[in-house]
Design an enzyme around this catalytic site. Structure first.
Site, PDB file in Angstrom:
ATOM      1  NE  ARG A   1      -3.996  -2.107   2.043  1.00  0.00           N
ATOM      2  CZ  ARG A   1      -3.956  -3.067   2.960  1.00  0.00           C
ATOM      3  NH1 ARG A   1      -3.130  -2.985   3.969  1.00  0.00           N
ATOM      4  NH2 ARG A   1      -4.758  -4.094   2.878  1.00  0.00           N
TER       5      ARG A   1
ATOM      6  CE  LYS B   1      -1.088  13.707 -14.980  1.00  0.00           C
ATOM      7  NZ  LYS B   1      -1.459  14.210 -16.329  1.00  0.00           N
TER       8      LYS B   1
ATOM      9  CD  GLU C   1       6.424  15.370 -23.165  1.00  0.00           C
ATOM     10  OE1 GLU C   1       5.760  16.420 -23.053  1.00  0.00           O
ATOM     11  OE2 GLU C   1       5.911  14.231 -23.101  1.00  0.00           O
TER      12      GLU C   1
ATOM     13  CE  LYS D   1       4.964  17.105 -14.861  1.00  0.00           C
ATOM     14  NZ  LYS D   1       5.022  15.854 -15.579  1.00  0.00           N
TER      15      LYS D   1
ATOM     16  CD  GLU E   1      -4.566  16.188 -16.102  1.00  0.00           C
ATOM     17  OE1 GLU E   1      -3.384  15.829 -16.016  1.00  0.00           O
ATOM     18  OE2 GLU E   1      -5.295  15.872 -17.046  1.00  0.00           O
TER      19      GLU E   1
ATOM     20  NE  ARG F   1       0.223  16.685 -13.494  1.00  0.00           N
ATOM     21  CZ  ARG F   1       0.945  15.924 -12.697  1.00  0.00           C
ATOM     22  NH1 ARG F   1       0.718  15.929 -11.405  1.00  0.00           N
ATOM     23  NH2 ARG F   1       1.899  15.161 -13.177  1.00  0.00           N
TER      24      ARG F   1
ATOM     25  CG  ASN G   1      -1.974  15.579 -20.836  1.00  0.00           C
ATOM     26  OD1 ASN G   1      -1.097  14.780 -21.158  1.00  0.00           O
ATOM     27  ND2 ASN G   1      -2.694  15.447 -19.750  1.00  0.00           N
TER      28      ASN G   1
ATOM     29  CG  HIS H   1       0.692  14.687 -24.006  1.00  0.00           C
ATOM     30  ND1 HIS H   1       1.374  15.852 -24.254  1.00  0.00           N
ATOM     31  CD2 HIS H   1       1.539  13.911 -23.277  1.00  0.00           C
ATOM     32  CE1 HIS H   1       2.573  15.797 -23.696  1.00  0.00           C
ATOM     33  NE2 HIS H   1       2.702  14.626 -23.109  1.00  0.00           N
TER      34      HIS H   1
ATOM     35  CG  HIS I   1      -1.676   9.877 -24.985  1.00  0.00           C
ATOM     36  ND1 HIS I   1      -2.236  10.234 -23.787  1.00  0.00           N
ATOM     37  CD2 HIS I   1      -0.335  10.004 -24.810  1.00  0.00           C
ATOM     38  CE1 HIS I   1      -1.284  10.565 -22.912  1.00  0.00           C
ATOM     39  NE2 HIS I   1      -0.124  10.438 -23.527  1.00  0.00           N
TER      40      HIS I   1
ATOM     41  CG  HIS J   1       5.403   9.862 -24.783  1.00  0.00           C
ATOM     42  ND1 HIS J   1       4.026   9.777 -24.780  1.00  0.00           N
ATOM     43  CD2 HIS J   1       5.709  10.962 -24.036  1.00  0.00           C
ATOM     44  CE1 HIS J   1       3.528  10.767 -24.056  1.00  0.00           C
ATOM     45  NE2 HIS J   1       4.520  11.507 -23.596  1.00  0.00           N
TER      46      HIS J   1
HETATM   47  P1  NAD Z   1      11.988   5.284 -22.423  1.00  0.00           P
HETATM   48  O1  NAD Z   1      11.837   5.154 -20.989  1.00  0.00           O
HETATM   49  O2  NAD Z   1      11.500   4.171 -23.298  1.00  0.00           O
HETATM   50  O3  NAD Z   1      13.518   5.571 -22.758  1.00  0.00           O
HETATM   51  C1  NAD Z   1      13.909   5.756 -24.084  1.00  0.00           C
HETATM   52  C2  NAD Z   1      15.036   4.799 -24.507  1.00  0.00           C
HETATM   53  O4  NAD Z   1      16.273   5.294 -24.039  1.00  0.00           O
HETATM   54  C3  NAD Z   1      14.904   3.395 -23.960  1.00  0.00           C
HETATM   55  O5  NAD Z   1      15.359   2.476 -24.924  1.00  0.00           O
HETATM   56  C4  NAD Z   1      15.860   3.408 -22.769  1.00  0.00           C
HETATM   57  O6  NAD Z   1      16.316   2.140 -22.420  1.00  0.00           O
HETATM   58  C5  NAD Z   1      16.955   4.274 -23.298  1.00  0.00           C
HETATM   59  N1  NAD Z   1      17.764   4.978 -22.322  1.00  0.00           N
HETATM   60  C6  NAD Z   1      17.371   5.549 -21.175  1.00  0.00           C
HETATM   61  N2  NAD Z   1      18.365   6.271 -20.644  1.00  0.00           N
HETATM   62  C7  NAD Z   1      19.429   6.132 -21.455  1.00  0.00           C
HETATM   63  C8  NAD Z   1      20.732   6.659 -21.456  1.00  0.00           C
HETATM   64  N3  NAD Z   1      21.136   7.528 -20.530  1.00  0.00           N
HETATM   65  N4  NAD Z   1      21.579   6.291 -22.450  1.00  0.00           N
HETATM   66  C9  NAD Z   1      21.152   5.451 -23.421  1.00  0.00           C
HETATM   67  N5  NAD Z   1      19.929   4.956 -23.518  1.00  0.00           N
HETATM   68  C10 NAD Z   1      19.060   5.306 -22.530  1.00  0.00           C
HETATM   69  O7  NAD Z   1      11.256   6.604 -22.962  1.00  0.00           O
HETATM   70  P2  NAD Z   1      11.182   8.095 -22.402  1.00  0.00           P
HETATM   71  O8  NAD Z   1      11.089   8.933 -23.603  1.00  0.00           O
HETATM   72  O9  NAD Z   1      12.212   8.371 -21.395  1.00  0.00           O
HETATM   73  O10 NAD Z   1       9.785   8.115 -21.630  1.00  0.00           O
HETATM   74  C11 NAD Z   1       8.583   7.895 -22.312  1.00  0.00           C
HETATM   75  C12 NAD Z   1       7.557   7.403 -21.332  1.00  0.00           C
HETATM   76  O11 NAD Z   1       7.328   8.406 -20.343  1.00  0.00           O
HETATM   77  C13 NAD Z   1       6.218   7.094 -21.958  1.00  0.00           C
HETATM   78  O12 NAD Z   1       5.728   5.870 -21.473  1.00  0.00           O
HETATM   79  C14 NAD Z   1       5.340   8.227 -21.501  1.00  0.00           C
HETATM   80  O13 NAD Z   1       3.990   7.877 -21.412  1.00  0.00           O
HETATM   81  C15 NAD Z   1       5.918   8.534 -20.160  1.00  0.00           C
HETATM   82  N6  NAD Z   1       5.647   9.894 -19.690  1.00  0.00           N
HETATM   83  C16 NAD Z   1       5.159  10.032 -18.433  1.00  0.00           C
HETATM   84  C17 NAD Z   1       4.929  11.287 -17.921  1.00  0.00           C
HETATM   85  C18 NAD Z   1       4.479  11.449 -16.503  1.00  0.00           C
HETATM   86  O14 NAD Z   1       4.125  12.558 -16.112  1.00  0.00           O
HETATM   87  N7  NAD Z   1       4.517  10.408 -15.700  1.00  0.00           N
HETATM   88  C19 NAD Z   1       5.199  12.420 -18.704  1.00  0.00           C
HETATM   89  C20 NAD Z   1       5.697  12.251 -19.987  1.00  0.00           C
HETATM   90  C21 NAD Z   1       5.923  10.968 -20.472  1.00  0.00           C
HETATM   91  N1  GLY Z   2       2.961  14.959 -18.507  1.00  0.00           N
HETATM   92  C1  GLY Z   2       1.706  15.478 -18.079  1.00  0.00           C
HETATM   93  C2  GLY Z   2       1.619  15.668 -16.615  1.00  0.00           C
HETATM   94  O1  GLY Z   2       2.528  15.377 -15.868  1.00  0.00           O
HETATM   95  O2  GLY Z   2       0.610  16.100 -16.152  1.00  0.00           O
END
Ligand code: NAD
Ligand code: GLY
Length: 360
Positions: free
Chosen positions: A120, A142, A184, A226, A236, A240, A244, A247, A251, A264
């Site tokens: 939890r 998030k 972003e 942010k 949100e 907030r 997006n 997005h 998405h 993404h």
């Molecule tokens: P990812 O986590 O897939 O990383 C991208 C690639 O880079 C992967 O292959 C990873 O293994 C590689 N990698 C990571 N660090 C590295 C480094 N230092 N050197 C070499 N390779 C490296 O993708 P991302 O773009 O980091 O994140 C996208 C995800 O984040 C999506 O799922 C998206 O929905 C999510 N997201 C969440 C929020 C939130 O607020 N929680 C906001 C924006 C995006």
């Molecule tokens: N990436 C959108 C949020 O964090 O709200």
């Protein structure tokens, strides 16, 4: 080292930004005390940075366990979550165990959700290693996994104890991933700070060449914006949603093509072009703004023409977007540049935008 504070009452925390932070003893001081830590990472990031994080954490925790997941958006699933719980229970980890998310947004989102659920709720720390994760996903709490029918559909709001952005980790990032992160970064300009958009335009070459000072500023300013927005609207209920921008269309591209086909950030980049066109057609911005933003997104190495999923498929995916209300799609639109509104738009107008912005 620079710091950005995120003000959320008892859930407040700092974002630490600097090169080489993984190895600094101070980086990991004053985190919750526990007998054990679990580092969650993936098979790509582990060979690059795991040993260094393990070495640093061994000074603070008697046991430092590791769970390495398969790499990719396609693994942001129940199965990956289960691997984390298997490791935690297999190692008899108690409810004080601290989780560390070492990797990009996929690792960060899954680890945060695992931390929210395990016994939890256990503390967790974000250690983002992609530009996208440093400027966006690691901040704000998030957490989620994908469902085959929709992006980030199963998750929780759950804040980390700290975010540690080691800028030096960005040196090993593939160029395509750097561009995805820039989507972003660019996002923050139209929704909140046109002076920042000017700065990005002026320093795009430096950012693409990974100039340390330019990256440091981009991460810092993005996190400041942010942190401000999340501080005003953590869950949100309104404001907030502006984070997006791009997005809703983005998405739909990710889900429509299958998770992992477009990155993404690529989907968000193209989604911002579509959202700018929709804003323009609704009379909220002029054509010059749409052209300016499209040009910047293109120059950043991101797609500006959407995949031809068909209008019905786009509308279908956008109706399950979390912002949708009773099946009515709500878009983040720019009005005027530097601020955003969230509102609906007639399907016919959205169809026109899709026709103008997608490959025939
Ligand atoms: P990812 O986590 O897939 O990383 C991208 C690639 O880079 C992967 O292959 C990873 O293994 C590689 N990698 C990571 N660090 C590295 C480094 N230092 N050197 C070499 N390779 C490296 O993708 P991302 O773009 O980091 O994140 C996208 C995800 O984040 C999506 O799922 C998206 O929905 C999510 N997201 C969440 C929020 C939130 O607020 N929680 C906001 C924006 C995006
Ligand atoms: N990436 C959108 C949020 O964090 O709200």
């Amino acid at each position: 080292m620079n710091q950005v504070h995120i003000n959320l009452g008892e859930r407040s925390y700092d974002i630490r930004i600097g090169a080489g932070l993984l190895d600094h003893a101070d980086t990991w001081a004053q985190l919750p005390k526990a007998a054990a830590a679990l580092i969650v990472t993936n098979h790509t990031v582990a060979p690059l940075y795991l040993a260094r994080l393990q070495a640093s954490l061994q000074a603070h925790y008697a046991k430092v366990h590791v769970c390495s997941l398969p790499d990719g958006e396609a693994y942001k699933t129940w199965e990956s979550l289960q691997l984390i719980f298997d490791e935690l229970l297999g190692q008899a980890c108690d409810r004080k165990t601290v989780l560390f998310a070492l990797g990009g947004g996929v690792v960060g989102d899954i680890t945060g959700f695992a931390a929210a659920c395990y016994m939890r709720g256990v503390p967790f720390v974000q250690v983002p290693t992609t530009l996208l994760a440093q400027v966006d996903s690691s901040v704000g709490g998030k957490t989620a996994i994908n469902h085959p029918m929709g992006k980030n559909m199963v998750g929780a709001f759950y804040q980390p104890e700290r975010v540690v952005c080691d800028l030096a980790t960005l040196n090993t990032l593939p160029q395509r991933e750097l561009s995805a992160g820039l989507a972003e970064v660019i996002k923050y300009g139209p929704i909140a700070d046109m002076a920042f958009l000017d700065w990005i335009e002026q320093h795009l070459g430096d950012l693409l060449a990974r100039d340390p000072q330019a990256l440091a500023h981009a991460v810092q300013r993005s996190c400041e914006i942010k942190a401000h927005v999340v501080g005003l609207d953590e869950r949100e209920s309104g404001l907030r949603a502006i984070l997006n921008f791009g997005h809703t269309f983005g998405h739909a591209i990710e889900a429509g093509l299958g998770f992992g086909v477009w990155l993404h950030g690529e989907a968000v980049g193209c989604g911002m072009v579509m959202a700018a066109h929709l804003s323009q057609r609704l009379g909220l911005v002029d054509a010059a703004f749409t052209e300016r933003l499209t040009d910047l997104i293109h120059q950043a190495g991101l797609p500006i023409v959407g995949p031809d999923l068909g209008t019905e498929a786009y509308l279908h995916h956008m109706r399950v977007d979390k912002k949708a209300e009773a099946g009515d799609i709500r878009f983040v639109l720019i009005h005027p540049p530097g601020s955003a509104v969230v509102r609906g738009a007639p399907d016919a107008l959205v169809a026109e935008v899709l026709q103008a912005c997608c490959q025939a």
